[in-house]
Design a protein around this motif. Structure first.
Motif, PDB file in Angstrom:
ATOM      1  N   TYR A 118      29.970  29.873  59.796  1.00  0.00           N
ATOM      2  CA  TYR A 118      29.257  30.107  61.052  1.00  0.00           C
ATOM      3  C   TYR A 118      29.568  29.000  62.060  1.00  0.00           C
ATOM      4  O   TYR A 118      29.847  29.276  63.228  1.00  0.00           O
ATOM      5  CB  TYR A 118      27.749  30.173  60.818  1.00  0.00           C
ATOM      6  CG  TYR A 118      27.225  31.543  60.426  1.00  0.00           C
ATOM      7  CD1 TYR A 118      26.224  32.150  61.173  1.00  0.00           C
ATOM      8  CD2 TYR A 118      27.700  32.222  59.312  1.00  0.00           C
ATOM      9  CE1 TYR A 118      25.713  33.391  60.822  1.00  0.00           C
ATOM     10  CE2 TYR A 118      27.204  33.456  58.944  1.00  0.00           C
ATOM     11  CZ  TYR A 118      26.209  34.038  59.706  1.00  0.00           C
ATOM     12  OH  TYR A 118      25.722  35.269  59.357  1.00  0.00           O
ATOM     13  N   ASP A 130      31.513  29.641  65.519  1.00  0.00           N
ATOM     14  CA  ASP A 130      30.842  29.297  66.781  1.00  0.00           C
ATOM     15  C   ASP A 130      31.682  28.313  67.588  1.00  0.00           C
ATOM     16  O   ASP A 130      31.804  28.440  68.805  1.00  0.00           O
ATOM     17  CB  ASP A 130      29.460  28.693  66.516  1.00  0.00           C
ATOM     18  CG  ASP A 130      28.421  29.713  66.059  1.00  0.00           C
ATOM     19  OD1 ASP A 130      28.737  30.913  65.992  1.00  0.00           O
ATOM     20  OD2 ASP A 130      27.288  29.290  65.771  1.00  0.00           O
ATOM     21  N   TRP A 189      26.677  23.512  72.609  1.00  0.00           N
ATOM     22  CA  TRP A 189      27.246  23.311  71.275  1.00  0.00           C
ATOM     23  C   TRP A 189      26.245  22.585  70.385  1.00  0.00           C
ATOM     24  O   TRP A 189      26.062  22.922  69.218  1.00  0.00           O
ATOM     25  CB  TRP A 189      28.562  22.564  71.378  1.00  0.00           C
ATOM     26  CG  TRP A 189      29.253  22.221  70.102  1.00  0.00           C
ATOM     27  CD1 TRP A 189      29.820  21.024  69.785  1.00  0.00           C
ATOM     28  CD2 TRP A 189      29.503  23.062  68.969  1.00  0.00           C
ATOM     29  NE1 TRP A 189      30.393  21.073  68.536  1.00  0.00           N
ATOM     30  CE2 TRP A 189      30.206  22.322  68.014  1.00  0.00           C
ATOM     31  CE3 TRP A 189      29.180  24.389  68.671  1.00  0.00           C
ATOM     32  CZ2 TRP A 189      30.604  22.823  66.775  1.00  0.00           C
ATOM     33  CZ3 TRP A 189      29.569  24.901  67.438  1.00  0.00           C
ATOM     34  CH2 TRP A 189      30.273  24.126  66.515  1.00  0.00           C
ATOM     35  N   GLN A 210      23.654  25.151  69.330  1.00  0.00           N
ATOM     36  CA  GLN A 210      24.133  26.076  68.309  1.00  0.00           C
ATOM     37  C   GLN A 210      24.285  25.385  66.955  1.00  0.00           C
ATOM     38  O   GLN A 210      23.956  25.977  65.918  1.00  0.00           O
ATOM     39  CB  GLN A 210      25.444  26.732  68.751  1.00  0.00           C
ATOM     40  CG  GLN A 210      25.211  27.755  69.844  1.00  0.00           C
ATOM     41  CD  GLN A 210      26.445  28.570  70.197  1.00  0.00           C
ATOM     42  OE1 GLN A 210      26.600  28.970  71.334  1.00  0.00           O
ATOM     43  NE2 GLN A 210      27.328  28.831  69.263  1.00  0.00           N
ATOM     44  N   LYS A 211      24.753  24.152  66.934  1.00  0.00           N
ATOM     45  CA  LYS A 211      24.863  23.421  65.657  1.00  0.00           C
ATOM     46  C   LYS A 211      23.483  23.205  65.042  1.00  0.00           C
ATOM     47  O   LYS A 211      23.310  23.381  63.829  1.00  0.00           O
ATOM     48  CB  LYS A 211      25.563  22.074  65.853  1.00  0.00           C
ATOM     49  CG  LYS A 211      27.050  22.179  66.098  1.00  0.00           C
ATOM     50  CD  LYS A 211      27.754  20.832  66.015  1.00  0.00           C
ATOM     51  CE  LYS A 211      27.258  19.857  67.033  1.00  0.00           C
ATOM     52  NZ  LYS A 211      28.012  18.604  67.068  1.00  0.00           N
ATOM     53  N   ARG A 217      22.201  26.539  63.632  1.00  0.00           N
ATOM     54  CA  ARG A 217      22.850  26.902  62.363  1.00  0.00           C
ATOM     55  C   ARG A 217      22.369  26.016  61.216  1.00  0.00           C
ATOM     56  O   ARG A 217      22.179  26.487  60.092  1.00  0.00           O
ATOM     57  CB  ARG A 217      24.369  26.824  62.494  1.00  0.00           C
ATOM     58  CG  ARG A 217      24.968  27.789  63.494  1.00  0.00           C
ATOM     59  CD  ARG A 217      24.524  29.216  63.303  1.00  0.00           C
ATOM     60  NE  ARG A 217      25.316  30.110  64.156  1.00  0.00           N
ATOM     61  CZ  ARG A 217      25.094  31.384  64.286  1.00  0.00           C
ATOM     62  NH1 ARG A 217      24.093  31.967  63.661  1.00  0.00           N
ATOM     63  NH2 ARG A 217      25.868  32.125  65.067  1.00  0.00           N
ATOM     64  N   SER A 227      15.903  23.658  72.805  1.00  0.00           N
ATOM     65  CA  SER A 227      15.672  25.010  73.346  1.00  0.00           C
ATOM     66  C   SER A 227      14.949  24.940  74.684  1.00  0.00           C
ATOM     67  O   SER A 227      15.325  25.622  75.647  1.00  0.00           O
ATOM     68  CB  SER A 227      14.846  25.846  72.362  1.00  0.00           C
ATOM     69  OG  SER A 227      15.552  26.084  71.178  1.00  0.00           O
ATOM     70  N   LEU A 255      29.037  33.105  67.844  1.00  0.00           N
ATOM     71  CA  LEU A 255      28.196  33.157  69.034  1.00  0.00           C
ATOM     72  C   LEU A 255      28.766  32.253  70.121  1.00  0.00           C
ATOM     73  O   LEU A 255      29.162  31.127  69.862  1.00  0.00           O
ATOM     74  CB  LEU A 255      26.774  32.701  68.691  1.00  0.00           C
ATOM     75  CG  LEU A 255      25.809  32.515  69.865  1.00  0.00           C
ATOM     76  CD1 LEU A 255      25.574  33.840  70.591  1.00  0.00           C
ATOM     77  CD2 LEU A 255      24.495  31.936  69.362  1.00  0.00           C
ATOM     78  N   SER A 256      28.791  32.767  71.347  1.00  0.00           N
ATOM     79  CA  SER A 256      29.214  31.983  72.505  1.00  0.00           C
ATOM     80  C   SER A 256      28.211  32.189  73.626  1.00  0.00           C
ATOM     81  O   SER A 256      28.200  33.217  74.282  1.00  0.00           O
ATOM     82  CB  SER A 256      30.608  32.411  72.959  1.00  0.00           C
ATOM     83  OG  SER A 256      30.953  31.748  74.159  1.00  0.00           O
TER      84      SER A 256
END
Length: 193
Positions: free
Chosen positions: A11, A15, A40, A43-44, A47, A76, A92-93
């Motif tokens: 993942y 990503d 980034w 997203q890290k 995950r 977030s 995911l982007s």
């Protein structure tokens, strides 16, 4: 959904490729520290939280999971994202930060490219939320809601309001309410697939 360390690494790798981030040496890591790519980083963190919540959710890891939840919520809020864990497949982007709201019952496949001001959720108190396939491009301002299914290889246009299922692949959806407006080659829009 991430269910092993191998899934977690896959993942993260998918990503990274989707965001166009190249692996970096020490100099690149220092530059990232001085001028971070917050999407980034988001997203890290997402995950890692998915991995620990799904695979290591036992006594000794509980404090670390609590820390990851705090870190995830903090970034977030900074970016304007309301995105729960275990919603997106690999690849995911998120193109740029801004308001993005996603219902926790939504399921989105691999290779999703999404812009700001997207809202994906349930309709009028329903529990069912959109189930979206692989290789989907979601343009800025799109609203997708209800207990609906969206096929793979779809492009959803800017400010489209999608409230009905679309089982047809390789089409562009646009309008209010959204409807197919033509065929699309998704590989021209999402470059990393």
């Amino acid at each position: 959904m991430i269910s092993s360390k191998k899934d977690y690494k896959n993942y993260i790798d998918q990503d990274r490729k989707a965001l166009g981030i190249k692996p970096k040496g020490l100099g690149g890591k220092i530059m990232d520290y001085l001028s971070p790519n917050y999407i980034w980083k988001f997203q890290k963190t997402m995950r890692k939280l998915e991995y620990y919540s799904n695979c290591k959710n036992s006594g000794v890891y509980k404090p670390y999971i609590a820390y990851l939840k705090y870190k995830f919520k903090k970034i977030s809020v900074k970016l304007g994202f309301s995105i729960p864990i275990n919603v997106f497949g690999p690849g995911l982007s998120i193109v740029h930060y801004g308001t993005i709201v996603i219902n926790r019952n939504t399921n989105i496949g691999s290779n999703c490219r999404m812009h700001a001001c997207v809202n994906i959720g349930a309709s009028g108190g329903e529990k069912g939320a959109p189930q979206i396939g692989d290789n989907v491009y979601i343009a800025p301002g799109a609203k997708i809601y209800g207990d609906i299914k969206i096929a793979s290889n779809i492009a959803i246009g800017a400010n489209a309001v999608v409230n009905k299922s679309c089982e047809q692949e390789n089409v562009a959806l646009a309008g209010v309410p959204a409807k197919p407006i033509g065929n699309v080659d998704i590989k021209k829009i999402i470059k990393h697939i």
